[in-house]
Design a protein around this motif. Structure first.
Motif, PDB file in Angstrom:
ATOM      1  N   ILE A 180       0.850  -1.205   0.000  1.00 12.79           N
ATOM      2  CA  ILE A 180       0.000   0.000   0.000  1.00 12.79           C
ATOM      3  C   ILE A 180       0.880   1.249   0.000  1.00 12.79           C
ATOM      4  CG2 ILE A 180      -1.802   1.295   1.233  1.00 12.79           C
ATOM      5  CD1 ILE A 180      -2.900  -1.377   0.298  1.00 12.79           C
ATOM      6  N   LYS A 181       0.624   2.123  -0.961  1.00  5.78           N
ATOM      7  CA  LYS A 181       1.351   3.396  -1.028  1.00  5.78           C
ATOM      8  C   LYS A 181       0.506   4.552  -0.473  1.00  5.78           C
ATOM      9  CE  LYS A 181       5.126   1.900  -2.848  1.00  5.78           C
ATOM     10  NZ  LYS A 181       6.322   1.874  -1.981  1.00  5.78           N
ATOM     11  N   GLU A 182      -0.818   4.396  -0.575  1.00  2.00           N
ATOM     12  CA  GLU A 182      -1.730   5.442  -0.088  1.00  2.00           C
ATOM     13  C   GLU A 182      -3.064   4.802   0.230  1.00  2.00           C
ATOM     14  OE1 GLU A 182      -3.455   9.786  -1.591  1.00  2.00           O
ATOM     15  OE2 GLU A 182      -3.009   8.272  -3.096  1.00  2.00           O
ATOM     16  N   ALA A 183      -3.671   5.202   1.349  1.00  2.00           N
ATOM     17  CA  ALA A 183      -5.038   4.762   1.672  1.00  2.00           C
ATOM     18  C   ALA A 183      -5.764   5.986   2.235  1.00  2.00           C
ATOM     19  CB  ALA A 183      -5.023   3.612   2.669  1.00  2.00           C
ATOM     20  N   LYS A 184      -6.063   6.891   1.345  1.00  2.00           N
ATOM     21  CA  LYS A 184      -6.598   8.210   1.708  1.00  2.00           C
ATOM     22  C   LYS A 184      -8.083   8.125   2.036  1.00  2.00           C
ATOM     23  CE  LYS A 184      -7.010  12.768  -0.509  1.00  2.00           C
ATOM     24  NZ  LYS A 184      -6.829  13.418  -1.821  1.00  2.00           N
ATOM     25  N   LYS A 185      -8.461   8.684   3.193  1.00  2.00           N
ATOM     26  CA  LYS A 185      -9.869   8.734   3.582  1.00  2.00           C
ATOM     27  C   LYS A 185     -10.563   9.843   2.793  1.00  2.00           C
ATOM     28  CE  LYS A 185      -8.655   7.209   8.217  1.00  2.00           C
ATOM     29  NZ  LYS A 185      -8.500   7.574   9.633  1.00  2.00           N
ATOM     30  N   LEU A 186     -11.692   9.507   2.161  1.00  4.70           N
ATOM     31  CA  LEU A 186     -12.369  10.463   1.277  1.00  4.70           C
ATOM     32  C   LEU A 186     -13.674  10.999   1.853  1.00  4.70           C
ATOM     33  CD1 LEU A 186     -11.865   8.583  -2.121  1.00  4.70           C
ATOM     34  CD2 LEU A 186     -10.624  10.614  -1.351  1.00  4.70           C
ATOM     35  N   ALA A 187     -14.479  10.134   2.486  1.00  2.00           N
ATOM     36  CA  ALA A 187     -15.797  10.585   2.976  1.00  2.00           C
ATOM     37  C   ALA A 187     -16.364   9.605   3.986  1.00  2.00           C
ATOM     38  CB  ALA A 187     -16.769  10.755   1.814  1.00  2.00           C
ATOM     39  N   PHE A 188     -17.346  10.081   4.769  1.00  6.59           N
ATOM     40  CA  PHE A 188     -18.015   9.277   5.795  1.00  6.59           C
ATOM     41  C   PHE A 188     -16.971   8.616   6.707  1.00  6.59           C
ATOM     42  CE2 PHE A 188     -20.908   9.242   2.059  1.00  6.59           C
ATOM     43  CZ  PHE A 188     -21.893  10.052   2.607  1.00  6.59           C
ATOM     44  N   LYS A 189     -16.186   9.502   7.368  1.00  5.37           N
ATOM     45  CA  LYS A 189     -15.061   9.055   8.227  1.00  5.37           C
ATOM     46  C   LYS A 189     -14.045   8.300   7.379  1.00  5.37           C
ATOM     47  CE  LYS A 189     -16.621  10.543  12.295  1.00  5.37           C
ATOM     48  NZ  LYS A 189     -15.940  11.626  13.003  1.00  5.37           N
ATOM     49  N   ASP A 190     -13.996   6.971   7.504  1.00 11.76           N
ATOM     50  CA  ASP A 190     -12.996   6.188   6.757  1.00 11.76           C
ATOM     51  C   ASP A 190     -13.644   5.173   5.818  1.00 11.76           C
ATOM     52  OD1 ASP A 190     -14.064   4.640   8.748  1.00 11.76           O
ATOM     53  OD2 ASP A 190     -12.169   3.766   9.406  1.00 11.76           O
ATOM     54  N   VAL A 191     -14.930   5.369   5.491  1.00  9.14           N
ATOM     55  CA  VAL A 191     -15.655   4.381   4.673  1.00  9.14           C
ATOM     56  C   VAL A 191     -15.156   4.410   3.224  1.00  9.14           C
ATOM     57  CG1 VAL A 191     -17.899   3.723   3.717  1.00  9.14           C
ATOM     58  CG2 VAL A 191     -17.695   4.321   6.138  1.00  9.14           C
ATOM     59  N   PHE A 192     -15.151   5.587   2.615  1.00 12.27           N
ATOM     60  CA  PHE A 192     -14.688   5.694   1.231  1.00 12.27           C
ATOM     61  C   PHE A 192     -13.202   6.035   1.216  1.00 12.27           C
ATOM     62  CE2 PHE A 192     -19.257   6.245   0.578  1.00 12.27           C
ATOM     63  CZ  PHE A 192     -19.458   5.397  -0.508  1.00 12.27           C
ATOM     64  N   ARG A 193     -12.446   5.253   0.454  1.00 12.48           N
ATOM     65  CA  ARG A 193     -10.987   5.424   0.409  1.00 12.48           C
ATOM     66  C   ARG A 193     -10.482   5.460  -1.030  1.00 12.48           C
ATOM     67  NH1 ARG A 193      -7.880   3.329   4.975  1.00 12.48           N
ATOM     68  NH2 ARG A 193      -9.243   3.336   6.783  1.00 12.48           N
ATOM     69  N   LYS A 194      -9.399   6.205  -1.220  1.00 14.54           N
ATOM     70  CA  LYS A 194      -8.612   6.071  -2.446  1.00 14.54           C
ATOM     71  C   LYS A 194      -7.362   5.301  -2.043  1.00 14.54           C
ATOM     72  CE  LYS A 194      -5.795   8.401  -5.876  1.00 14.54           C
ATOM     73  NZ  LYS A 194      -5.019   9.615  -6.195  1.00 14.54           N
ATOM     74  N   ILE A 195      -7.142   4.184  -2.714  1.00 19.33           N
ATOM     75  CA  ILE A 195      -6.000   3.315  -2.378  1.00 19.33           C
ATOM     76  C   ILE A 195      -5.089   3.204  -3.582  1.00 19.33           C
ATOM     77  CG2 ILE A 195      -5.312   1.012  -1.566  1.00 19.33           C
ATOM     78  CD1 ILE A 195      -8.457   0.857  -0.672  1.00 19.33           C
ATOM     79  N   ARG A 196      -3.817   3.430  -3.357  1.00 26.97           N
ATOM     80  CA  ARG A 196      -2.794   3.197  -4.383  1.00 26.97           C
ATOM     81  C   ARG A 196      -1.844   2.143  -3.868  1.00 26.97           C
ATOM     82  NH1 ARG A 196       0.183   7.530  -4.102  1.00 26.97           N
ATOM     83  NH2 ARG A 196       1.483   6.938  -5.873  1.00 26.97           N
ATOM     84  N   ALA A 197      -1.519   1.156  -4.710  1.00 27.49           N
ATOM     85  CA  ALA A 197      -0.665   0.054  -4.252  1.00 27.49           C
ATOM     86  C   ALA A 197       0.239  -0.423  -5.376  1.00 27.49           C
ATOM     87  CB  ALA A 197      -1.540  -1.100  -3.769  1.00 27.49           C
ATOM     88  N   LYS A 198       1.406  -0.921  -4.978  1.00 31.40           N
ATOM     89  CA  LYS A 198       2.389  -1.436  -5.940  1.00 31.40           C
ATOM     90  C   LYS A 198       2.447  -2.965  -5.846  1.00 31.40           C
ATOM     91  CE  LYS A 198       4.968   1.222  -7.854  1.00 31.40           C
ATOM     92  NZ  LYS A 198       4.807   1.922  -9.157  1.00 31.40           N
ATOM     93  N   PRO A 199       2.671  -3.646  -6.994  1.00 26.97           N
ATOM     94  CA  PRO A 199       2.754  -5.106  -6.945  1.00 26.97           C
ATOM     95  C   PRO A 199       4.040  -5.586  -6.251  1.00 26.97           C
ATOM     96  CG  PRO A 199       3.200  -4.310  -9.171  1.00 26.97           C
ATOM     97  CD  PRO A 199       2.808  -3.112  -8.365  1.00 26.97           C
TER      98      PRO A 199
END
Length: 199
Positions: A180-199
């Motif tokens: 995981i490179k990023e797990a950004k919280k977007l809305a409704f506390k931590d329900v919606f996330r933008k996740i970026r990950a490397k293999p």
């Protein structure tokens, strides 16, 4: 009824179901996450094609979905774009060679795939070692009250949409071998996330 049958059934009205979320939240998140991408991109669970207009013209996009009726809707949006190709395909059995893509994109999909870790392992397999997974997802919340609400609505969402509201998606991405490179919280506390990950 299988998840695919549910999505085939609701395909004509799918975009109406989450219209408020799309208008107030999702469209901006899609634009921010996708408009800077380049190279060869695989979108898993392309659905009705809501992401398609946000991809830059210079990249090559392949979209897959298991629901043929949802795919038909996406095809209408893709007709004017020469850089987009769509196929019916199962996320748990991707029909692409190893190391094929610069990016794999998933938006609000991991909640509906029967075996998300299996599908994520397939996504990791088809990503180039230098590639990246980009996900917009709703996930299990660490806040007790939000977690309670998620468990409350989970049976309804699953019955209607085959949607699991309580999945530990960030952990599932790690289980599949991603970093995981990023797990950004977007809305409704931590329900919606933008996740970026490397293999």
């Amino acid at each position: 009824m299988s998840t695919v049958s549910k999505y085939n059934r609701i395909a004509p009205i799918y975009e109406l179901i989450d219209l408020p979320l799309e208008f107030f939240f999702f469209r901006e998140w899609r634009k921010e996450a996708l408009s800077g991408l380049s190279g060869k991109i695989l979108e898993v669970g392309v659905g009705t094609g809501r992401n398609l207009k946000y991809y830059p013209a210079g990249c090559r996009v392949i979209g897959i979905d298991k629901s043929e009726r949802m795919l038909r809707r996406a095809q209408e949006k893709a007709e004017s774009r020469k850089n987009i190709t769509l196929y019916p395909m199962d996320a748990e059995r991707l029909e692409f060679p190893d190391n094929s893509f610069d990016y794999v994109v998933i938006t609000f999909v991991l909640c509906t795939i029967p075996d998300p870790v299996k599908a994520l392992k397939e996504m990791r397999r088809v990503l180039k070692p230098s590639g990246e997974l980009i996900a917009l997802e709703h996930v299990h919340s660490d806040y007790p009250i939000v977690d309670f609400i998620e468990h409350l609505i989970n049976p309804i969402l699953f019955f209607l949409l085959g949607d699991h509201a309580t999945r530990h998606t960030v952990k599932n991405i790690e289980k599949a071998g991603f970093t995981i490179k990023e797990a950004k919280k977007l809305a409704f506390k931590d329900v919606f996330r933008k996740i970026r990950a490397k293999p």
